[in-house]
Design a protein around this motif. Structure first.
Motif, PDB file in Angstrom:
ATOM      1  N   THR A 184       0.855  -1.175   0.000  1.00  0.00           N
ATOM      2  CA  THR A 184       0.000   0.000   0.000  1.00  0.00           C
ATOM      3  C   THR A 184       0.892   1.227   0.000  1.00  0.00           C
ATOM      4  O   THR A 184       2.040   1.165   0.460  1.00  0.00           O
ATOM      5  N   TYR A 229      -4.547   2.776   4.780  1.00  0.00           N
ATOM      6  CA  TYR A 229      -4.513   1.319   4.899  1.00  0.00           C
ATOM      7  C   TYR A 229      -5.053   0.892   6.247  1.00  0.00           C
ATOM      8  O   TYR A 229      -4.699   1.456   7.280  1.00  0.00           O
ATOM      9  N   GLY A 241      -7.288  -0.952   1.476  1.00  0.00           N
ATOM     10  CA  GLY A 241      -6.248  -0.019   1.048  1.00  0.00           C
ATOM     11  C   GLY A 241      -5.031  -0.702   0.449  1.00  0.00           C
ATOM     12  O   GLY A 241      -4.219  -0.053  -0.209  1.00  0.00           O
ATOM     13  N   ALA A 242      -4.878  -2.009   0.657  1.00  0.00           N
ATOM     14  CA  ALA A 242      -3.799  -2.741   0.013  1.00  0.00           C
ATOM     15  C   ALA A 242      -4.137  -2.964  -1.458  1.00  0.00           C
ATOM     16  O   ALA A 242      -5.301  -3.219  -1.798  1.00  0.00           O
ATOM     17  N   HIS A 268       1.585  -3.314   7.806  1.00  0.00           N
ATOM     18  CA  HIS A 268       1.322  -4.092   6.584  1.00  0.00           C
ATOM     19  C   HIS A 268       2.103  -5.395   6.564  1.00  0.00           C
ATOM     20  O   HIS A 268       1.813  -6.266   5.745  1.00  0.00           O
ATOM     21  N   HIS A 277      -4.599  -8.710  -0.518  1.00  0.00           N
ATOM     22  CA  HIS A 277      -3.948  -8.609   0.785  1.00  0.00           C
ATOM     23  C   HIS A 277      -3.668 -10.009   1.319  1.00  0.00           C
ATOM     24  O   HIS A 277      -4.174 -11.010   0.812  1.00  0.00           O
TER      25      HIS A 277
END
Length: 560
Positions: free
Chosen positions: A438, A451, A458-459, A490, A542
């Protein structure tokens, strides 16, 4: 015995970064097929003839594959004719292709054949012979076309012979059901004996600089039994990283190169000539040997795009701005590093990458490349400006504008749609990682482009980073490991020390990456253990935890 100590270089060294983390210490193309069979002309020699370095195959397509060997013991002024045969069975009874090629000292007596006219998704067996001398039998496989329901791929990087034994290569050689191996660079290391690792000595013992030096180093590596076994059983798709030339290389130099070592372009020319001689890799353009980015299509399931990140366009690494124990290893996102013109892969390759990803009919778009794409911080608080302290200026953190342009490709915008199911494959950092990708993992406002680590909102892609075969990892980071997901939300998995490989199991529904680890590199061993598995599901973009997969039950027979 190594030579005199080099003058201290200014700027950032990845080796210095890894040491701080707890460590000790003009190319030649494929030879044309020539008529003839069973020749022995030119093979007289003062010593015994040998296929000492085994066999290998690589760069498979749906109708062809590169076959490789080297013949030793030929008189230096001779031209040798080497024959080959390709068959559908391990006993080489069902022959589909045969021919002859010539080799000489001009290409270090290596032999490369682009064996064409093959069938898709088919396992073949091959052997070379020169006179009465026969090579080992190798096994290879062409790429599939049309509908594909499953692929199994091994991923490796970073084999410092001075740091240990290549046990992980041997474990991959024992997996009959793999479709191929992807090597993400640092196949060899350029250092002299004792300069970086001291468990085993190098040949030659000094740092390699010339064409002859690089040839000798490849010959030493290709004498390793575990590496030969992996090549004999599986086709290879590879790229170079920096140590195929010199530590932290960029287009006009390297951290591990100074004026006293001659012209950089000459060193690169020799290094790449040896690379193409000794690797089962197609040379795309003999006039531009630095250009090795290319892509491979596995039917409707996978497109594998391999990037060049060192010698074509990369700008010099920005020195770290925090000095710890006389070693610059850290980077703040300020100053020159934010220059929008800084290049990692260059505008031409960026445009090519965009076309490859957008035009691919495959479910999964895999990108094989050298250095960590996702962010890695050891200090910083969540904010909207991606603040904090980054660890490694040699990875994409040192080239944020270039990384942003790749995000632009994936995100789409304007008339372009976003691209789903992008999976980045990475080596280089000698440790294992699984992460979401992201633009700003420290911005919690996913609806505004940030994210959410709880659900992955958001990824836009994921990244699997494979550990090294032997090269030492981030041992001294162990005390701060609990902080890694706090500062880097993340990142879903990391292992800083264990050695091994990554195994990808790919279906239309998901990509699972399994981290496998050997028990030791200080001596030969046949023991390995499963570490962890993470997956990305179709359309999710993700990471989530996964279960270990099972081997295929219909694996083709090993090469004998």
């Amino acid at each position: 015995m190594s030579g005199p100590r080099k003058p201290r270089r200014r700027g950032y060294s990845r080796r210095a970064f890894l040491k701080k983390a707890g460590l000790s210490s003009a190319a030649v193309g494929l030879l044309p097929m020539l008529p003839g069979c069973g020749h022995s002309d030119g093979l007289r020699s003062g010593g015994a003839l040998e296929f000492r370095h085994g066999v290998a195959s690589g760069d498979p397509l749906s109708d062809r594959v590169v076959l490789w060997t080297r013949i030793s013991g030929v008189a230096s002024d001779a031209t040798a004719t080497v024959d080959y045969v390709v068959a559908r069975d391990p006993q080489l009874g069902d022959v589909v292709k045969h021919g002859s090629v010539q080799t000489s000292a001009q290409r270090d007596f290596t032999v490369k054949v682009d064996a064409t006219g093959l069938q898709p998704a088919t396992t073949y067996y091959y052997r070379f012979h020169a006179g009465d001398l026969q090579s080992p039998i190798g096994r290879t496989r062409t790429l599939p076309v049309g509908s594909v329901d499953r692929l199994r791929i091994g991923v490796v990087s970073c084999a410092s012979l001075a740091h240990g034994y290549f046990n992980a290569y041997g474990r991959l050689a024992e997996r009959a059901d793999l479709d191929l191996i992807v090597h993400l660079g640092d196949y060899i290391y350029e250092y002299g004996s004792g300069q970086y690792g001291n468990l085993r000595a190098y040949e030659p013992e000094h740092e390699i600089l010339t064409l002859d030096d690089y040839r000798t180093r490849y010959a030493q590596y290709r004498g390793e039994a575990e590496l030969q076994a992996m090549h004999r059983q599986h086709a290879l798709i590879n790229i170079w990283d920096d140590h195929e030339t010199a530590d932290n290389s960029w287009k006009d130099g390297a951290y591990n190169h100074n004026e006293g070592e001659g012209d950089w372009a000459v060193r690169v020319s020799g290094a790449l000539q040896a690379f193409y001689e000794w690797q089962p890799t197609r040379e795309l353009d003999a006039g531009q040997p630095r250009k090795d980015y290319r892509s491979f299509q596995f039917g409707d399931l996978v497109q594998l795009t391999m990037l060049e990140e060192r010698l074509l366009a990369r700008d010099q690494q920005v020195p770290g701005v925090i000095n710890l124990a006389d070693t610059e290893i850290l980077l703040l996102p300020i100053g020159e590093v934010q220059n929008a013109d800084r290049q990692m892969i260059g505008s031409e390759q960026e445009a090519w990458l965009s076309g490859q990803l957008r035009q691919s009919p495959a479910k999964w778009k895999l990108i094989g490349q050298g250095v960590m794409f996702g962010q890695l911080k050891i200090a910083g608080l969540p904010n909207l400006l991606s603040g904090g302290v980054y660890v490694n200026p040699d990875q994409w953190d040192g080239y944020p504008a270039a990384r942003g342009r790749v995000f632009d490709i994936i995100d789409g915008g304007g008339t372009d749609a976003a691209i789903d199911n992008v999976v980045v494959l990475t080596g280089d950092i000698h440790s294992s990682w699984c992460m979401d990708l992201t633009r700003d993992p420290n911005d919690p406002l996913a609806p505004l482009g940030g994210y959410n680590p709880l659900d992955g909102a958001g990824a836009v892609a994921v990244e699997f980073v494979c550990t090294s075969i032997t090269s030492p990892g981030l041992d001294s980071f162990a005390p701060i490991k609990p902080l890694i997901p706090v500062l880097n939300p993340h990142i879903k998995y990391s292992d800083f020390t264990r050695k091994g490989y990554l195994l990808l199991d790919i279906t239309p529904q998901r990509v699972i990456g399994e981290h496998w680890y050997v028990d030791t590199i200080t001596q030969p061993s046949t023991t390995e253990a499963f570490g962890a598995a993470y997956q990305t599901a179709d359309g999710d973009n993700h990471m989530s935890a996964a279960e270990q997969t099972s081997p295929r039950s219909d694996a083709p027979a090993f090469a004998p």
